[in-house]
Design a protein around this motif. Structure first.
Motif, PDB file in Angstrom:
ATOM      1  N   LEU A 122       0.830  -1.203   0.000  1.00 23.78           N
ATOM      2  CA  LEU A 122       0.000   0.000   0.000  1.00 23.78           C
ATOM      3  C   LEU A 122       0.864   1.252   0.000  1.00 23.78           C
ATOM      4  O   LEU A 122       0.632   2.183  -0.761  1.00 23.78           O
ATOM      5  CB  LEU A 122      -0.902   0.027   1.236  1.00 23.78           C
ATOM      6  CG  LEU A 122      -2.191  -0.760   1.180  1.00 23.78           C
ATOM      7  CD1 LEU A 122      -2.892  -0.693   2.523  1.00 23.78           C
ATOM      8  CD2 LEU A 122      -3.098  -0.229   0.106  1.00 23.78           C
ATOM      9  N   ASN A 123       1.856   1.278   0.861  1.00 19.92           N
ATOM     10  CA  ASN A 123       2.730   2.443   0.950  1.00 19.92           C
ATOM     11  C   ASN A 123       3.545   2.623  -0.321  1.00 19.92           C
ATOM     12  O   ASN A 123       3.722   3.742  -0.789  1.00 19.92           O
ATOM     13  CB  ASN A 123       3.662   2.338   2.160  1.00 19.92           C
ATOM     14  CG  ASN A 123       2.916   2.562   3.455  1.00 19.92           C
ATOM     15  OD1 ASN A 123       1.900   3.252   3.484  1.00 19.92           O
ATOM     16  ND2 ASN A 123       3.409   1.978   4.530  1.00 19.92           N
ATOM     17  N   LEU A 124       4.046   1.539  -0.861  1.00 19.02           N
ATOM     18  CA  LEU A 124       4.850   1.630  -2.071  1.00 19.02           C
ATOM     19  C   LEU A 124       4.035   2.210  -3.219  1.00 19.02           C
ATOM     20  O   LEU A 124       4.485   3.106  -3.933  1.00 19.02           O
ATOM     21  CB  LEU A 124       5.430   0.264  -2.450  1.00 19.02           C
ATOM     22  CG  LEU A 124       6.384   0.271  -3.635  1.00 19.02           C
ATOM     23  CD1 LEU A 124       7.564   1.198  -3.374  1.00 19.02           C
ATOM     24  CD2 LEU A 124       6.879  -1.138  -3.911  1.00 19.02           C
ATOM     25  N   ARG A 125       2.820   1.724  -3.395  1.00 19.59           N
ATOM     26  CA  ARG A 125       1.963   2.251  -4.460  1.00 19.59           C
ATOM     27  C   ARG A 125       1.652   3.729  -4.223  1.00 19.59           C
ATOM     28  O   ARG A 125       1.606   4.524  -5.151  1.00 19.59           O
ATOM     29  CB  ARG A 125       0.674   1.443  -4.575  1.00 19.59           C
ATOM     30  CG  ARG A 125       0.905   0.082  -5.189  1.00 19.59           C
ATOM     31  CD  ARG A 125      -0.400  -0.680  -5.396  1.00 19.59           C
ATOM     32  NE  ARG A 125      -0.143  -2.035  -5.809  1.00 19.59           N
ATOM     33  CZ  ARG A 125       0.049  -2.407  -7.069  1.00 19.59           C
ATOM     34  NH1 ARG A 125       0.015  -1.518  -8.025  1.00 19.59           N
ATOM     35  NH2 ARG A 125       0.274  -3.663  -7.367  1.00 19.59           N
ATOM     36  N   LYS A 126       1.452   4.094  -2.970  1.00 19.05           N
ATOM     37  CA  LYS A 126       1.193   5.504  -2.641  1.00 19.05           C
ATOM     38  C   LYS A 126       2.392   6.357  -3.035  1.00 19.05           C
ATOM     39  O   LYS A 126       2.247   7.417  -3.644  1.00 19.05           O
ATOM     40  CB  LYS A 126       0.912   5.640  -1.138  1.00 19.05           C
ATOM     41  CG  LYS A 126       0.638   7.069  -0.687  1.00 19.05           C
ATOM     42  CD  LYS A 126       0.462   7.154   0.812  1.00 19.05           C
ATOM     43  CE  LYS A 126       1.839   7.088   1.434  1.00 19.05           C
ATOM     44  NZ  LYS A 126       1.894   7.330   2.856  1.00 19.05           N
ATOM     45  N   TRP A 127       3.582   5.902  -2.715  1.00 18.10           N
ATOM     46  CA  TRP A 127       4.783   6.659  -3.055  1.00 18.10           C
ATOM     47  C   TRP A 127       5.006   6.715  -4.567  1.00 18.10           C
ATOM     48  O   TRP A 127       5.390   7.746  -5.102  1.00 18.10           O
ATOM     49  CB  TRP A 127       6.018   6.067  -2.366  1.00 18.10           C
ATOM     50  CG  TRP A 127       6.034   6.296  -0.877  1.00 18.10           C
ATOM     51  CD1 TRP A 127       5.704   7.441  -0.218  1.00 18.10           C
ATOM     52  CD2 TRP A 127       6.406   5.357   0.126  1.00 18.10           C
ATOM     53  NE1 TRP A 127       5.841   7.262   1.138  1.00 18.10           N
ATOM     54  CE2 TRP A 127       6.282   5.986   1.385  1.00 18.10           C
ATOM     55  CE3 TRP A 127       6.832   4.034   0.104  1.00 18.10           C
ATOM     56  CZ2 TRP A 127       6.562   5.355   2.581  1.00 18.10           C
ATOM     57  CZ3 TRP A 127       7.118   3.402   1.296  1.00 18.10           C
ATOM     58  CH2 TRP A 127       6.981   4.060   2.512  1.00 18.10           C
ATOM     59  N   VAL A 128       4.764   5.603  -5.247  1.00 12.72           N
ATOM     60  CA  VAL A 128       4.931   5.574  -6.704  1.00 12.72           C
ATOM     61  C   VAL A 128       3.968   6.558  -7.367  1.00 12.72           C
ATOM     62  O   VAL A 128       4.336   7.249  -8.316  1.00 12.72           O
ATOM     63  CB  VAL A 128       4.741   4.140  -7.257  1.00 12.72           C
ATOM     64  CG1 VAL A 128       4.631   4.145  -8.773  1.00 12.72           C
ATOM     65  CG2 VAL A 128       5.888   3.245  -6.806  1.00 12.72           C
ATOM     66  N   ASN A 129       2.749   6.665  -6.838  1.00 16.00           N
ATOM     67  CA  ASN A 129       1.771   7.600  -7.414  1.00 16.00           C
ATOM     68  C   ASN A 129       2.153   9.057  -7.189  1.00 16.00           C
ATOM     69  O   ASN A 129       1.612   9.950  -7.838  1.00 16.00           O
ATOM     70  CB  ASN A 129       0.376   7.327  -6.854  1.00 16.00           C
ATOM     71  CG  ASN A 129      -0.226   6.077  -7.431  1.00 16.00           C
ATOM     72  OD1 ASN A 129       0.075   5.692  -8.554  1.00 16.00           O
ATOM     73  ND2 ASN A 129      -1.079   5.416  -6.671  1.00 16.00           N
ATOM     74  N   GLN A 130       3.089   9.325  -6.289  1.00 15.10           N
ATOM     75  CA  GLN A 130       3.552  10.694  -6.041  1.00 15.10           C
ATOM     76  C   GLN A 130       4.638  11.116  -7.039  1.00 15.10           C
ATOM     77  O   GLN A 130       4.976  12.289  -7.121  1.00 15.10           O
ATOM     78  CB  GLN A 130       4.095  10.830  -4.612  1.00 15.10           C
ATOM     79  CG  GLN A 130       3.032  10.719  -3.547  1.00 15.10           C
ATOM     80  CD  GLN A 130       3.621  10.756  -2.148  1.00 15.10           C
ATOM     81  OE1 GLN A 130       4.773  11.093  -1.944  1.00 15.10           O
ATOM     82  NE2 GLN A 130       2.800  10.390  -1.177  1.00 15.10           N
ATOM     83  N   LEU A 131       5.185  10.168  -7.769  1.00 15.34           N
ATOM     84  CA  LEU A 131       6.242  10.463  -8.739  1.00 15.34           C
ATOM     85  C   LEU A 131       5.667  11.164  -9.963  1.00 15.34           C
ATOM     86  O   LEU A 131       4.461  11.130 -10.205  1.00 15.34           O
ATOM     87  CB  LEU A 131       6.928   9.169  -9.184  1.00 15.34           C
ATOM     88  CG  LEU A 131       7.669   8.373  -8.120  1.00 15.34           C
ATOM     89  CD1 LEU A 131       8.133   7.048  -8.705  1.00 15.34           C
ATOM     90  CD2 LEU A 131       8.843   9.159  -7.569  1.00 15.34           C
ATOM     91  N   LYS A 132       6.558  11.746 -10.771  1.00 18.32           N
ATOM     92  CA  LYS A 132       6.151  12.311 -12.052  1.00 18.32           C
ATOM     93  C   LYS A 132       5.480  11.192 -12.857  1.00 18.32           C
ATOM     94  O   LYS A 132       5.906  10.037 -12.784  1.00 18.32           O
ATOM     95  CB  LYS A 132       7.363  12.802 -12.843  1.00 18.32           C
ATOM     96  CG  LYS A 132       8.072  13.984 -12.275  1.00 18.32           C
ATOM     97  CD  LYS A 132       9.244  14.341 -13.198  1.00 18.32           C
ATOM     98  CE  LYS A 132      10.094  15.439 -12.653  1.00 18.32           C
ATOM     99  NZ  LYS A 132      11.236  15.739 -13.546  1.00 18.32           N
ATOM    100  N   PRO A 133       4.462  11.513 -13.656  1.00 13.50           N
ATOM    101  CA  PRO A 133       3.757  10.471 -14.418  1.00 13.50           C
ATOM    102  C   PRO A 133       4.678   9.617 -15.295  1.00 13.50           C
ATOM    103  O   PRO A 133       4.501   8.405 -15.376  1.00 13.50           O
ATOM    104  CB  PRO A 133       2.766  11.256 -15.264  1.00 13.50           C
ATOM    105  CG  PRO A 133       2.558  12.524 -14.520  1.00 13.50           C
ATOM    106  CD  PRO A 133       3.855  12.825 -13.831  1.00 13.50           C
TER     107      PRO A 133
END
Length: 180
Positions: A122-133
Motif C-alpha cells: 500500500l505504501n509503495l503504491r502511494k509513493w509511486v503515485n507521487q512520482l512524475k507520471p
C-alpha cells in the motif's frame, strides 16, 4: 459491409481519407483489440481503457489526413496515437486520484478477513503515485507488472537509454520519499 473484405494498407488509407464508413468499420474491427490491449497495459483499468480507445478512434478519424506512409505503417501510427492517449490519461489528475482511491479500496476488500495485510505494498503504491507520471508509469510497468526495460522501450516507443535514465531517477526519488 462484406465481412470477408480485405484491403491493402494503401487501399485502406485511401478509403479512410475519403471518409468511407465501411473502411472505418473495417479498421475498428481489425485493430481495436490490439490498440485496446496496448492502452490497457498502460492505464490498467478496463473501463478507462475502453473510453480511451474510443477517443483514439475519434483522433484517427480526424487526423487520418496527416498519416504519412513514408514515415511508417498505419498500425504503427495508430499505436503511437493510442500510446500517447493512454499516457495522457495517466497524467490527468482525475485518473491519478481515481487510481489512488481504487487501489486502496481494492486492497482493503481483498484483504478483508485476512490477518496478513500487505501494508508495504500500500505504501509503495502511494509513493509511486507521487512520482512524475513518466516515472510512475515505468515503475508500475517494471515492478508491478514485470516488464523488462527493453519491452517498456518498445511499448512506449522511447529509447532504451531514456527508459533506463528515467527508471534510475524514479528509483532515487522513491528512495527519498521512503526515507522521509
Amino acid at each position: 459491409m462484406n465481412p470477408n473484405q480485405q484491403y491493402t494498407e494503401a487501399e485502406l488509407v485511401l478509403l479512410l481519407t475519403q471518409r468511407n464508413e465501411a473502411a472505418f468499420s473495417y479498421l475498428y474491427d481489425h485493430y481495436s483489440g490490439a490498440l485496446y490491449n496496448s492502452i490497457l497495459s498502460i492505464v490498467s483499468d478496463a473501463e478507462i481503457a475502453a473510453d480511451t480507445l474510443q477517443e483514439v478512434f475519434v483522433k484517427i478519424f480526424r487526423q487520418i489526413g496527416s498519416y504519412d506512409s513514408s514515415k511508417g505503417r498505419l498500425y504503427t501510427w495508430m499505436l503511437n496515437i493510442a500510446r500517447n492517449a493512454a499516457i495522457d490519461t495517466t497524467r490527468s489528475k482525475g485518473f491519478q486520484k481515481s487510481q489512488q482511491n481504487q487501489s486502496l479500496s481494492e486492497t482493503v476488500y481483498e484483504s478483508a478477513g485476512s490477518v496478513n495485510i500487505a501494508s508495504d505494498d500500500l505504501n509503495l503504491r502511494k509513493w509511486v503515485n507521487q512520482l512524475k507520471p513518466e516515472w510512475s508509469v515505468l515503475i508500475k510497468l517494471a515492478y508491478f507488472e514485470g516488464y523488462t526495460q527493453d519491452e517498456m522501450s518498445k511499448m512506449l516507443d522511447i529509447p532504451l537509454g531514456t527508459v533506463k535514465t528515467r527508471l534510475r531517477a524514479a528509483l532515487k526519488e522513491l528512495h527519498k520519499l521512503i526515507k522521509d
